[in-house]
Design a protein around this motif. Structure first.
Motif, mmCIF file in Angstrom:
data_model
loop_
_atom_site.group_PDB
_atom_site.id
_atom_site.type_symbol
_atom_site.label_atom_id
_atom_site.label_comp_id
_atom_site.label_asym_id
_atom_site.label_seq_id
_atom_site.Cartn_x
_atom_site.Cartn_y
_atom_site.Cartn_z
ATOM 1 N N MET A 53 0.786 -1.043 -0.229
ATOM 2 C CA MET A 53 0.470 -0.212 0.052
ATOM 3 C C MET A 53 1.061 1.754 0.122
ATOM 4 S SD MET A 53 -3.069 -1.340 2.884
ATOM 5 C CE MET A 53 -3.423 -3.122 2.878
ATOM 6 N N THR A 110 -2.842 6.794 2.677
ATOM 7 C CA THR A 110 -2.814 5.926 1.003
ATOM 8 C C THR A 110 -3.086 5.907 0.158
ATOM 9 O OG1 THR A 110 -2.371 3.399 1.158
ATOM 10 C CG2 THR A 110 -3.995 3.877 2.248
ATOM 11 N N THR A 112 -5.766 5.074 -2.474
ATOM 12 C CA THR A 112 -6.641 4.016 -3.356
ATOM 13 C C THR A 112 -5.894 4.125 -4.074
ATOM 14 O OG1 THR A 112 -8.573 5.322 -3.114
ATOM 15 C CG2 THR A 112 -7.437 3.822 -1.370
ATOM 16 N N HIS A 116 -5.169 -1.469 -3.920
ATOM 17 C CA HIS A 116 -6.394 -1.350 -2.595
ATOM 18 C C HIS A 116 -7.175 -0.591 -3.194
ATOM 19 C CE1 HIS A 116 -4.421 1.463 -0.455
ATOM 20 N NE2 HIS A 116 -4.663 1.613 0.467
ATOM 21 N N ASP A 117 -8.666 -1.061 -2.221
ATOM 22 C CA ASP A 117 -9.228 0.104 -2.103
ATOM 23 C C ASP A 117 -9.873 0.018 -1.104
ATOM 24 O OD1 ASP A 117 -9.424 0.162 -4.957
ATOM 25 O OD2 ASP A 117 -11.402 -0.966 -5.257
ATOM 26 N N VAL A 118 -10.492 0.865 -0.053
ATOM 27 C CA VAL A 118 -11.270 1.288 1.341
ATOM 28 C C VAL A 118 -12.775 1.275 0.692
ATOM 29 C CG1 VAL A 118 -10.844 2.067 3.350
ATOM 30 C CG2 VAL A 118 -9.011 1.847 1.935
ATOM 31 N N PHE A 158 -10.144 -2.507 4.209
ATOM 32 C CA PHE A 158 -9.101 -2.590 3.214
ATOM 33 C C PHE A 158 -9.139 -3.764 2.405
ATOM 34 C CE2 PHE A 158 -7.403 0.619 6.462
ATOM 35 C CZ PHE A 158 -6.796 0.864 5.519
ATOM 36 N N THR A 161 -8.080 -3.696 -5.215
ATOM 37 C CA THR A 161 -9.025 -3.132 -6.152
ATOM 38 C C THR A 161 -9.653 -3.681 -7.048
ATOM 39 O OG1 THR A 161 -8.827 -0.784 -7.718
ATOM 40 C CG2 THR A 161 -7.001 -2.709 -7.099
ATOM 41 N N CYS A 174 -12.687 7.297 -8.378
ATOM 42 C CA CYS A 174 -13.732 7.388 -6.769
ATOM 43 C C CYS A 174 -14.768 8.440 -7.258
ATOM 44 C CB CYS A 174 -12.178 8.244 -6.005
ATOM 45 S SG CYS A 174 -13.422 7.688 -4.734
ATOM 46 N N HIS A 192 -13.396 3.992 -2.047
ATOM 47 C CA HIS A 192 -12.269 4.485 -2.095
ATOM 48 C C HIS A 192 -11.518 3.914 -2.380
ATOM 49 C CE1 HIS A 192 -12.465 7.937 1.175
ATOM 50 N NE2 HIS A 192 -13.419 6.561 2.246
ATOM 51 N N CYS A 193 -11.275 4.541 -4.240
ATOM 52 C CA CYS A 193 -10.940 3.554 -5.012
ATOM 53 C C CYS A 193 -9.598 4.551 -5.847
ATOM 54 C CB CYS A 193 -11.223 2.923 -5.992
ATOM 55 S SG CYS A 193 -13.002 4.167 -7.082
ATOM 56 N N TYR A 197 -8.172 8.059 -0.440
ATOM 57 C CA TYR A 197 -7.159 7.964 0.348
ATOM 58 C C TYR A 197 -7.207 8.063 0.968
ATOM 59 C CZ TYR A 197 -7.494 12.842 0.868
ATOM 60 O OH TYR A 197 -7.329 14.135 1.491
#
Length: 262
Positions: A53, A110, A112, A116-118, A158, A161, A174, A192-193, A197
């Motif tokens: 990340m 971080t 995104t 990774h996405d969140v 987390f 992606t 996003c 979040h993509c 962040y």
């Protein structure tokens, strides 16, 4: 490894955070041993980078204000320091250590949409969803919590992606996930993509709030679609409870202050 309950416990290259990090988070800045605090902070940041990340420095709180120069900053301690944070973000350990040691008060974000996405939901909804996911035996990856009152309290899931970073034209923006028309279907959920962040632990927020790991960054990143239904259900229930509580408060207010007859 994270145990699904409580704050992150883990090791990397023989380093242990279990005994140091919780103590650091609970102690006021004036009582912190600077050496121990810096070591715990750097260990956790390197663990995030080791998970792939990318990180970049962020602002930090100064009392209830922000360390940035913006007067009346709307998100104190929650935003990147540089406008170039997307290209600045890195997993390079040497660079992260230089930032961490050169900016000992800084939070980190971080970026995104690269690895990774969140999935970001209200704190209570996220806690309920996490319990349900674990009870169902669904694989849950890293999870962090951001404490605070009302909408400031969030749970961060987390995930891998859903974009295709190797082909920039296929990345999801996003903004598409945050348009108002999607909020009725998924109330309280932020995805979040690309172009977004989140803060990573350990992070300090105004009012003695913080961001900390519930499940550590060493866990594999799941497909977000395996979590989405449970998270949206929890958000819908949370939104219903908030609406019901607001209606009850309004009813009590009207009872306490009845309108006079004309």
């Amino acid at each position: 490894m994270g145990d699904g309950k409580g704050r992150f416990r883990g090791t990397e290259n023989g380093l242990s955070w279990e005994s140091r990090l919780p103590q650091w988070l609970r102690r006021r800045p004036k009582d912190i041993d600077p050496g121990a605090a810096d070591s715990s902070r750097e260990d956790l940041l390197l663990a995030v980078a080791s998970a792939g990340m990318p990180l970049a420095p962020a602002a930090h709180p100064v009392s209830y204000r922000c360390s940035c120069d913006r007067i009346g900053c709307p998100t104190p301690g929650r935003h990147p320091v540089s406008f170039a944070w997307q290209t600045q973000s890195t997993t390079d350990r040497s660079q992260i250590l230089r930032w961490a040691q050169g900016q000992p008060q800084a939070n980190f974000i971080t970026a995104t949409g690269m690895v990774h996405d969140v999935l970001d939901v209200p704190l209570d909804a996220g806690r309920a969803a996490l319990d349900r996911l674990l009870e169902q035996g669904i694989e849950v990856g890293p999870v962090a919590e951001s404490t605070g009152e009302g909408e400031a309290g969030r749970t961060l899931f987390f995930t891998a992606t859903r974009g295709t970073p190797e082909d920039e034209d296929e990345w999801w923006p996003c903004e598409l996930d945050c348009r108002p028309e999607t909020m009725d279907e998924h109330p309280g959920l932020r995805w979040h993509c690309r172009g977004s962040y989140v803060l990573v632990p350990p992070a300090r927020l105004p009012g003695d709030h913080e961001v900390y790991w519930v499940r550590g960054p060493e866990l594999p990143l799941p497909d977000p679609l395996t979590l989405l239904e449970t998270l949206t259900d929890a958000c819908a229930r949370y939104a219903g409870e908030v609406e019901a509580n607001e209606a009850l408060d309004e009813e009590r207010h009207q009872t306490a202050w009845p309108m006079g007859r004309r």
